[in-house]
Design a protein around this motif. Structure first.
Motif, PDB file in Angstrom:
ATOM      1  N   ASP A 104     -14.239   4.984   4.696  1.00  0.00           N
ATOM      2  CA  ASP A 104     -14.029   3.550   4.875  1.00  0.00           C
ATOM      3  C   ASP A 104     -13.596   2.931   3.549  1.00  0.00           C
ATOM      4  O   ASP A 104     -14.352   2.198   2.897  1.00  0.00           O
ATOM      5  CB  ASP A 104     -15.307   2.886   5.390  1.00  0.00           C
ATOM      6  N   VAL A 105     -12.385   3.266   3.135  1.00  0.00           N
ATOM      7  CA  VAL A 105     -11.848   2.761   1.871  1.00  0.00           C
ATOM      8  C   VAL A 105     -10.423   2.274   2.090  1.00  0.00           C
ATOM      9  O   VAL A 105      -9.731   2.692   3.019  1.00  0.00           O
ATOM     10  CB  VAL A 105     -11.832   3.846   0.768  1.00  0.00           C
ATOM     11  N   CYS A 106     -10.013   1.381   1.219  1.00  0.00           N
ATOM     12  CA  CYS A 106      -8.601   1.036   1.117  1.00  0.00           C
ATOM     13  C   CYS A 106      -7.959   2.063   0.188  1.00  0.00           C
ATOM     14  O   CYS A 106      -8.550   2.426  -0.832  1.00  0.00           O
ATOM     15  CB  CYS A 106      -8.441  -0.368   0.551  1.00  0.00           C
ATOM     16  N   ILE A 107      -6.781   2.545   0.540  1.00  0.00           N
ATOM     17  CA  ILE A 107      -6.095   3.519  -0.301  1.00  0.00           C
ATOM     18  C   ILE A 107      -4.885   2.852  -0.946  1.00  0.00           C
ATOM     19  O   ILE A 107      -4.084   2.212  -0.262  1.00  0.00           O
ATOM     20  CB  ILE A 107      -5.638   4.745   0.518  1.00  0.00           C
ATOM     21  N   SER A 111       3.943   3.772  -6.675  1.00  0.00           N
ATOM     22  CA  SER A 111       5.228   4.228  -7.178  1.00  0.00           C
ATOM     23  C   SER A 111       5.512   3.374  -8.415  1.00  0.00           C
ATOM     24  O   SER A 111       4.783   2.414  -8.676  1.00  0.00           O
ATOM     25  CB  SER A 111       6.325   4.048  -6.128  1.00  0.00           C
ATOM     26  N   PRO A 112       6.547   3.685  -9.192  1.00  0.00           N
ATOM     27  CA  PRO A 112       6.822   2.844 -10.367  1.00  0.00           C
ATOM     28  C   PRO A 112       7.053   1.377 -10.031  1.00  0.00           C
ATOM     29  O   PRO A 112       6.777   0.501 -10.850  1.00  0.00           O
ATOM     30  CB  PRO A 112       8.081   3.493 -10.962  1.00  0.00           C
ATOM     31  N   ASP A 113       7.542   1.090  -8.819  1.00  0.00           N
ATOM     32  CA  ASP A 113       7.933  -0.283  -8.491  1.00  0.00           C
ATOM     33  C   ASP A 113       7.054  -0.971  -7.455  1.00  0.00           C
ATOM     34  O   ASP A 113       6.964  -2.193  -7.437  1.00  0.00           O
ATOM     35  CB  ASP A 113       9.375  -0.305  -7.982  1.00  0.00           C
ATOM     36  N   VAL A 114       6.428  -0.194  -6.574  1.00  0.00           N
ATOM     37  CA  VAL A 114       5.702  -0.775  -5.448  1.00  0.00           C
ATOM     38  C   VAL A 114       4.328  -0.128  -5.302  1.00  0.00           C
ATOM     39  O   VAL A 114       4.179   1.086  -5.470  1.00  0.00           O
ATOM     40  CB  VAL A 114       6.482  -0.583  -4.120  1.00  0.00           C
ATOM     41  N   LEU A 115       3.327  -0.959  -4.986  1.00  0.00           N
ATOM     42  CA  LEU A 115       2.008  -0.470  -4.611  1.00  0.00           C
ATOM     43  C   LEU A 115       1.947  -0.412  -3.086  1.00  0.00           C
ATOM     44  O   LEU A 115       2.135  -1.422  -2.407  1.00  0.00           O
ATOM     45  CB  LEU A 115       0.920  -1.411  -5.137  1.00  0.00           C
ATOM     46  N   TYR A 116       1.699   0.781  -2.551  1.00  0.00           N
ATOM     47  CA  TYR A 116       1.553   0.958  -1.111  1.00  0.00           C
ATOM     48  C   TYR A 116       0.063   0.975  -0.779  1.00  0.00           C
ATOM     49  O   TYR A 116      -0.699   1.728  -1.400  1.00  0.00           O
ATOM     50  CB  TYR A 116       2.213   2.261  -0.665  1.00  0.00           C
ATOM     51  N   VAL A 117      -0.349   0.138   0.163  1.00  0.00           N
ATOM     52  CA  VAL A 117      -1.769   0.028   0.498  1.00  0.00           C
ATOM     53  C   VAL A 117      -2.009   0.368   1.959  1.00  0.00           C
ATOM     54  O   VAL A 117      -1.251  -0.033   2.852  1.00  0.00           O
ATOM     55  CB  VAL A 117      -2.328  -1.377   0.174  1.00  0.00           C
ATOM     56  N   TYR A 118      -3.079   1.104   2.185  1.00  0.00           N
ATOM     57  CA  TYR A 118      -3.455   1.566   3.520  1.00  0.00           C
ATOM     58  C   TYR A 118      -4.888   1.111   3.805  1.00  0.00           C
ATOM     59  O   TYR A 118      -5.766   1.234   2.947  1.00  0.00           O
ATOM     60  CB  TYR A 118      -3.366   3.095   3.569  1.00  0.00           C
ATOM     61  N   HIS A 119      -5.116   0.593   5.011  1.00  0.00           N
ATOM     62  CA  HIS A 119      -6.449   0.167   5.453  1.00  0.00           C
ATOM     63  C   HIS A 119      -6.985  -0.933   4.533  1.00  0.00           C
ATOM     64  O   HIS A 119      -8.059  -0.831   3.940  1.00  0.00           O
ATOM     65  CB  HIS A 119      -7.416   1.364   5.483  1.00  0.00           C
TER      66      HIS A 119
END
Length: 271
Positions: A104-107, A111-119
């Protein structure tokens, strides 16, 4: 005389609203006028520091630097020129992404330009909106879309720090080839083994021909500890995680909302 000040951003230079107070700005400017390099050393990507560099009159400046992604990247501010990059392999990032979905975490996947977030929940969104250019990837079950790209680091996020430490124990030997640290009392961060803010500061000092005895590191949490230990003078803010205060050479009376960075500069550089 100190020649480099490496300074964490969130909860150190920035107040709780992600703003630099006037006291900090004035002290930093005076140190720069004396020839001291003021170097943001952050878990953020270097592109997420541009507004801060602009406030400090360091944006797009030659011979000025940023240590970013917890030491995975060293850039010169002029044209955001990458001088050194040591990230995770895609295979490692993919494994961490796969394992993180069991908890139960956000991941966070960088990348050098963008933060990708899951959950990501609303509390986390409120936190990262102030700090990052991000994209939600809840429709992704793997990182195939990042294959072949640079991946500086991966993060698991939870406001339950004990839960994060529990996850670290359960991951066991999986983390043997990683550098694991904690930040903002909400993140467990995964970098390549041996890559941290301390290694980033050492690389910069070597590049500039500066002795580590001539460096200061300022921070507030465990992802800052490596540079606090590596620097000639390691300083924690008053709001530093209590469990690491004993590792600091000096703790400021002011916290990040009261100009703790300025206090340190006034006491050890300007005085």
């Amino acid at each position: 005389m100190y020649k480099i000040i490496a300074c964490d951003l969130d909860e150190t230079l920035l107040n709780d609203n992600a703003i630099i107070c006037q006291r900090n700005k004035e002290a930093i400017q005076k140190a720069i006028e004396q020839g001291v390099k003021f170097v943001p050393a952050t878990g953020r990507g270097y592109r997420s520091t541009q507004d801060i560099l602009e406030e400090l009159n360091l944006k797009d400046m030659a011979a000025e630097y940023v240590i970013s992604f917890n030491g995975a990247c060293l850039t010169e501010n002029k044209d955001n020129t990458v001088l050194n990059f040591e990230g995770l392999t895609w295979e490692t990032a993919e494994k961490l992404f796969e394992l993180g979905q069991k908890y139960d975490v956000c991941i966070h996947v960088y990348s050098p330009d963008v933060l990708y977030v899951y959950h990501v929940d609303e509390d986390e969104l409120n936190y990262i909106r102030l700090r990052y250019n991000f994209k939600i990837i809840d429709d992704q079950k793997n990182l195939e879309f990042l294959k072949g790209q640079k991946i500086p680091k991966v993060i698991y996020g939870s406001t339950d720090s004990e839960y994060l430490h529990q996850i670290a124990e359960e991951l066991g030997s999986i983390t043997d080839d990683l550098d694991v640290s904690y930040s903002s009392n909400r993140y467990m961060e995964f970098n390549k083994k041996g890559i941290n803010k301390g290694s980033g500061l050492k690389k910069l000092a070597q590049k500039l021909g500066v002795s580590m005895d001539e460096t200061i590191a300022l921070g507030d949490n465990f992802n800052d500890l490596s540079m606090i230990q590596a620097a000639g003078l390691g300083i924690g803010m008053n709001n530093t995680n209590p469990k690491m205060k004993q590792e600091c050479d000096y703790i400021t009376e002011a916290d990040n909302n009261q100009g703790g960075v300025a206090e340190a500069i006034e006491h050890f550089v300007l005085k």
